[in-house]
Scaffold this motif. Sequence first.
Motif, PDB file in Angstrom:
ATOM      1  N   TRP A 297       1.817  10.327   5.227  1.00 26.14           N
ATOM      2  CA  TRP A 297       2.519  11.327   4.419  1.00 26.14           C
ATOM      3  C   TRP A 297       4.015  11.344   4.741  1.00 26.14           C
ATOM      4  CZ3 TRP A 297      -0.068  13.021   0.454  1.00 26.14           C
ATOM      5  CH2 TRP A 297      -1.467  13.048   0.506  1.00 26.14           C
ATOM      6  N   GLU A 298       4.366  11.111   5.986  1.00 29.13           N
ATOM      7  CA  GLU A 298       5.777  11.151   6.381  1.00 29.13           C
ATOM      8  C   GLU A 298       6.604  10.082   5.673  1.00 29.13           C
ATOM      9  OE1 GLU A 298       3.410  13.170   9.518  1.00 29.13           O
ATOM     10  OE2 GLU A 298       3.214  11.318   8.388  1.00 29.13           O
ATOM     11  N   GLN A 299       5.950   9.030   5.201  1.00 27.23           N
ATOM     12  CA  GLN A 299       6.673   7.959   4.513  1.00 27.23           C
ATOM     13  C   GLN A 299       7.112   8.349   3.097  1.00 27.23           C
ATOM     14  OE1 GLN A 299       7.584   4.489   5.309  1.00 27.23           O
ATOM     15  NE2 GLN A 299       7.543   5.519   7.305  1.00 27.23           N
ATOM     16  N   LEU A 300       6.637   9.481   2.598  1.00 28.31           N
ATOM     17  CA  LEU A 300       7.067   9.944   1.275  1.00 28.31           C
ATOM     18  C   LEU A 300       8.481  10.500   1.302  1.00 28.31           C
ATOM     19  CD1 LEU A 300       3.796  11.706   0.064  1.00 28.31           C
ATOM     20  CD2 LEU A 300       4.610   9.412  -0.525  1.00 28.31           C
ATOM     21  N   ALA A 301       8.944  10.931   2.462  1.00 29.39           N
ATOM     22  CA  ALA A 301      10.309  11.461   2.606  1.00 29.39           C
ATOM     23  C   ALA A 301      10.716  11.227   4.050  1.00 29.39           C
ATOM     24  CB  ALA A 301      10.361  12.939   2.249  1.00 29.39           C
ATOM     25  N   THR A 302      11.121  10.007   4.367  1.00 34.52           N
ATOM     26  CA  THR A 302      11.320   9.617   5.766  1.00 34.52           C
ATOM     27  C   THR A 302      12.470  10.354   6.448  1.00 34.52           C
ATOM     28  OG1 THR A 302      12.677   7.748   5.023  1.00 34.52           O
ATOM     29  CG2 THR A 302      10.341   7.318   5.439  1.00 34.52           C
TER      30      THR A 302
ATOM     31  N   LEU B  61       0.826  -1.200   0.000  1.00 35.55           N
ATOM     32  CA  LEU B  61       0.000   0.000   0.000  1.00 35.55           C
ATOM     33  C   LEU B  61       0.865   1.256   0.000  1.00 35.55           C
ATOM     34  CD1 LEU B  61      -2.811   1.255   0.152  1.00 35.55           C
ATOM     35  CD2 LEU B  61      -2.723   0.993   2.641  1.00 35.55           C
ATOM     36  N   LEU B  62       1.892   1.282   0.848  1.00 31.70           N
ATOM     37  CA  LEU B  62       2.789   2.433   0.900  1.00 31.70           C
ATOM     38  C   LEU B  62       3.566   2.595  -0.407  1.00 31.70           C
ATOM     39  CD1 LEU B  62       4.195   2.101   4.533  1.00 31.70           C
ATOM     40  CD2 LEU B  62       2.695   3.905   3.666  1.00 31.70           C
ATOM     41  N   SER B  63       3.955   1.477  -0.999  1.00 31.66           N
ATOM     42  CA  SER B  63       4.663   1.527  -2.278  1.00 31.66           C
ATOM     43  C   SER B  63       3.779   2.112  -3.374  1.00 31.66           C
ATOM     44  CB  SER B  63       5.129   0.121  -2.673  1.00 31.66           C
ATOM     45  OG  SER B  63       5.750   0.126  -3.925  1.00 31.66           O
ATOM     46  N   ASP B  64       2.513   1.694  -3.407  1.00 29.77           N
ATOM     47  CA  ASP B  64       1.569   2.234  -4.398  1.00 29.77           C
ATOM     48  C   ASP B  64       1.321   3.720  -4.158  1.00 29.77           C
ATOM     49  OD1 ASP B  64       1.405  -0.292  -5.462  1.00 29.77           O
ATOM     50  OD2 ASP B  64      -0.502  -0.793  -4.469  1.00 29.77           O
ATOM     51  N   PHE B  65       1.220   4.096  -2.894  1.00 28.70           N
ATOM     52  CA  PHE B  65       1.016   5.506  -2.538  1.00 28.70           C
ATOM     53  C   PHE B  65       2.211   6.346  -2.998  1.00 28.70           C
ATOM     54  CE2 PHE B  65       0.887   8.716   1.145  1.00 28.70           C
ATOM     55  CZ  PHE B  65       0.036   9.560   0.446  1.00 28.70           C
ATOM     56  N   ARG B  66       3.424   5.842  -2.760  1.00 27.15           N
ATOM     57  CA  ARG B  66       4.631   6.562  -3.187  1.00 27.15           C
ATOM     58  C   ARG B  66       4.678   6.689  -4.713  1.00 27.15           C
ATOM     59  NH1 ARG B  66       7.308   2.857   0.352  1.00 27.15           N
ATOM     60  NH2 ARG B  66       7.590   3.746   2.438  1.00 27.15           N
ATOM     61  N   ASP B  67       4.274   5.633  -5.412  1.00 22.02           N
ATOM     62  CA  ASP B  67       4.301   5.667  -6.879  1.00 22.02           C
ATOM     63  C   ASP B  67       3.396   6.769  -7.432  1.00 22.02           C
ATOM     64  OD1 ASP B  67       6.081   3.583  -6.964  1.00 22.02           O
ATOM     65  OD2 ASP B  67       4.573   2.035  -7.358  1.00 22.02           O
ATOM     66  N   ILE B  68       2.237   6.949  -6.796  1.00 23.58           N
ATOM     67  CA  ILE B  68       1.309   7.979  -7.257  1.00 23.58           C
ATOM     68  C   ILE B  68       1.867   9.376  -7.001  1.00 23.58           C
ATOM     69  CG2 ILE B  68      -0.943   9.045  -6.743  1.00 23.58           C
ATOM     70  CD1 ILE B  68      -2.018   6.181  -6.423  1.00 23.58           C
ATOM     71  N   MET B  69       2.471   9.559  -5.830  1.00 20.39           N
ATOM     72  CA  MET B  69       3.003  10.877  -5.470  1.00 20.39           C
ATOM     73  C   MET B  69       4.440  11.084  -5.954  1.00 20.39           C
ATOM     74  SD  MET B  69       0.335  11.945  -3.831  1.00 20.39           S
ATOM     75  CE  MET B  69       0.926  13.498  -3.163  1.00 20.39           C
ATOM     76  N   ALA B  70       5.068   9.999  -6.432  1.00 17.60           N
ATOM     77  CA  ALA B  70       6.509   9.999  -6.715  1.00 17.60           C
ATOM     78  C   ALA B  70       7.021  11.147  -7.572  1.00 17.60           C
ATOM     79  CB  ALA B  70       6.906   8.672  -7.350  1.00 17.60           C
ATOM     80  N   PRO B  71       6.344  11.538  -8.658  1.00 22.29           N
ATOM     81  CA  PRO B  71       6.920  12.612  -9.464  1.00 22.29           C
ATOM     82  C   PRO B  71       7.184  13.887  -8.666  1.00 22.29           C
ATOM     83  CG  PRO B  71       5.052  11.598 -10.578  1.00 22.29           C
ATOM     84  CD  PRO B  71       5.074  11.058  -9.195  1.00 22.29           C
TER      85      PRO B  71
ATOM     86  N   LEU C 216      11.653  11.651  15.396  1.00 20.78           N
ATOM     87  CA  LEU C 216      10.522  10.974  14.759  1.00 20.78           C
ATOM     88  C   LEU C 216      10.878  10.551  13.336  1.00 20.78           C
ATOM     89  CD1 LEU C 216       7.632  13.175  16.133  1.00 20.78           C
ATOM     90  CD2 LEU C 216       7.827  10.708  16.415  1.00 20.78           C
ATOM     91  N   SER C 217      11.736  11.316  12.685  1.00 23.48           N
ATOM     92  CA  SER C 217      12.216  10.930  11.358  1.00 23.48           C
ATOM     93  C   SER C 217      13.004   9.620  11.427  1.00 23.48           C
ATOM     94  CB  SER C 217      13.102  12.041  10.772  1.00 23.48           C
ATOM     95  OG  SER C 217      13.807  11.602   9.653  1.00 23.48           O
ATOM     96  N   LEU C 218      13.811   9.460  12.467  1.00 24.88           N
ATOM     97  CA  LEU C 218      14.547   8.190  12.654  1.00 24.88           C
ATOM     98  C   LEU C 218      13.569   7.030  12.855  1.00 24.88           C
ATOM     99  CD1 LEU C 218      17.403   9.356  15.087  1.00 24.88           C
ATOM    100  CD2 LEU C 218      17.533   9.041  12.608  1.00 24.88           C
ATOM    101  N   VAL C 219      12.495   7.295  13.596  1.00 19.78           N
ATOM    102  CA  VAL C 219      11.463   6.267  13.802  1.00 19.78           C
ATOM    103  C   VAL C 219      10.822   5.903  12.462  1.00 19.78           C
ATOM    104  CG1 VAL C 219       9.254   5.735  14.913  1.00 19.78           C
ATOM    105  CG2 VAL C 219      11.012   7.006  16.173  1.00 19.78           C
ATOM    106  N   GLN C 220      10.459   6.929  11.665  1.00 25.30           N
ATOM    107  CA  GLN C 220       9.829   6.690  10.364  1.00 25.30           C
ATOM    108  C   GLN C 220      10.743   5.908   9.427  1.00 25.30           C
ATOM    109  OE1 GLN C 220       6.818   7.432   9.028  1.00 25.30           O
ATOM    110  NE2 GLN C 220       5.927   8.480  10.785  1.00 25.30           N
ATOM    111  N   GLN C 221      12.053   6.081   9.567  1.00 30.71           N
ATOM    112  CA  GLN C 221      13.015   5.364   8.724  1.00 30.71           C
ATOM    113  C   GLN C 221      13.196   3.902   9.151  1.00 30.71           C
ATOM    114  OE1 GLN C 221      16.745   7.681   7.870  1.00 30.71           O
ATOM    115  NE2 GLN C 221      15.654   9.309   8.967  1.00 30.71           N
ATOM    116  N   GLY C 222      12.594   3.523  10.266  1.00 31.52           N
ATOM    117  CA  GLY C 222      12.706   2.151  10.739  1.00 31.52           C
ATOM    118  C   GLY C 222      13.978   1.891  11.514  1.00 31.52           C
ATOM    119  N   LYS C 223      14.604   2.946  12.033  1.00 36.29           N
ATOM    120  CA  LYS C 223      15.860   2.769  12.759  1.00 36.29           C
ATOM    121  C   LYS C 223      15.649   2.418  14.229  1.00 36.29           C
ATOM    122  CE  LYS C 223      18.641   5.609   9.654  1.00 36.29           C
ATOM    123  NZ  LYS C 223      19.578   6.755   9.509  1.00 36.29           N
TER     124      LYS C 223
END
Length: 637
Positions: free
Chosen positions: A374-379, A249-259, A602-609
């Motif tokens: 939204w934060e997952q678009l630029a972690t 789902l996140l991958s599809d979301f990123r693809d739509i917003m990716a440009p 929180l950015s570190l958390v979003q990055q999965g660190k």
Amino acid sequence: MLETQAEELMLRGITSADVGPEAKEYNLLRADEEYRNGNVEHSIYYQVKAQFQSTDLRYITEAEDLENQRPSTEDLLRVASDKEKKDYKSNRFLQNIIKYLQQKEREKPERPPCIEAIEHLDFLEDVDDPVAGLARINDICNGLPTEWCVLHLCKSFNPATTYSVFNEISAADGAIYLSLLRHCRSPELGPICLRFSNSGLAEIFKQYSTLVERFRRVVTVDPLNIKSKEAKQKYWEELNCFDAFLKKLLSDFRDIMAPYAFVFLGQRYDCSAVASQTKAVFSRVDEFCVDRQWSNHQRILLSQASLHANRLTSADMKHIAYEMTSNENEIHMVYDMLRVFASEWQPLEDRQVQVAKSFPTILVVDERLDHLHWEQLATAQEFSRVKSLHCLWRLYQYHKESIRHGYFARSIKRGMCVINPGADLPNSGRRLRSFFEYWLSHWQHLFETVPTEEVMLRQAYLADCFVYAGHGSGLQYINGRAICRARVRSVVFLFGCDSTRMLGTGLYSALYGAHDYYHGALCPTIVGTLMPALDGNMDNVSVTLLSLWLKPGNNQVMPWTQIHKMSWLKKGTIKAANEGEMPPPSMAEKPNYHLGSLSSILSLVQQGKVEPTVYNCCIYVCRGLPAWNLDVEQMPF
């Protein structure tokens, strides 16, 4: 519903605060119409106007002061006309109303006059013209900190869901409007708007609307029925399936917003190297845009991409070039330009760490899009969310004196925690009790005890920092109205399932979240969750976050990163990870352990660190003003 001329004339001259959801739909409809007609700036005005609703006025502290400004019965009788006075003498109903109001006035305790100005509530209240409205919006955005980028996100009007419940609205198809209200070329160039609409987006909305219930079905199990090896295996298989679903789902979301994912990146930290390079980059961008007669829209997007060119892949650069122009020659020129800028930025970042860092991006997110990650678009980017530009302006105006370089800067020393007040989360309560007694021993603690409203209002909300950890948001222990009629001084952490998720209040009504009450009480910053999480994982994220942002009461404790994680998770026992070997260093020997910026942690958390599994890391968000703890790190500017 909204097509009749009579309704349009009625709604055109009033604000969303007057009539609520129907005005929101009207403004979203006008935003759609204006965008399709090429009036993009008018569309931006209606988008901003749509996100301030009647419920927002109920959640503000000033509402009590506004009530006190209502005319008294004496004032009403004094200003009445002769005809009205004559009618009053013969109208028993009106006489009873006045008598009732007079009785209420006598019962009301005397209060000193309010010396605080009642302002910053609805800055578009007296505006019904899009041109004047956009000028007002520009004035507001230009008055915000220059370090901020402010992005406005809302979902388009859909006549099929005008009177629907939230689950139906969130699952329904629609476009996403992304307006750059404040960007890297502000205030020189005004706001621009991007519109996202395709068949893939409809599926994204549909799948997102089921996300929370999917997770609940997996993790809601009876411990007595999950003791066998087969039951445990089935549980983990289902959890892994949910993880795969969310990743897709996140991958599809990123693809739509990716440009245009690059527009979510904030302005680079301020230093001489950045200022010099930015000036050179923008000069070349301007020269290219003038030669090619590009619009301001194209110039802003190219400037933003050029500012972060080294963070773009080669494929990103090609995609951006194709989005900006259909001229083949220009496509190649843009691509080559971005590659050159990338080669210039990267050595600067390698030589100077500060060049690689960015100021926070403020996301003004419509309630109907707030559940998206939204934060997952630029972690790697720092973010903070607000529900409307009005809310952001009000918080900024009140806390202006404490805001430095785009951060709410304060030394966080005094704190209070309320941990497992229901006493029904024994494992979580044990873990968190050991952390707070070890790391924040100087705080006021409330373990396995239900707090009174007096304790919350007089102690928790007046501390520098307040942490709640338990079920939900804690609103079951204090009335929301009591919060928003108070002044919350604390930076607030709500570690519970769905703690800041937007929830419906019933059919055809605005949504609310716990953060609405806190922002109503002018709380500067709230950290919370968008959906449920597993106790152990949430406890790990919460203590890691707090240990990185808050100084321990005793600097002889070892860094939290040095503890034996499994011993703490299973038993609440704190011991060194390499016990028996060389003792770990104390915090006194680790001067650079902490981070001042809460959003950067929180950015570190979003990055999965902190927690690598996506369903454990993508749910934590910051709401309100980006916060900086001066007690652990001074600003590098």
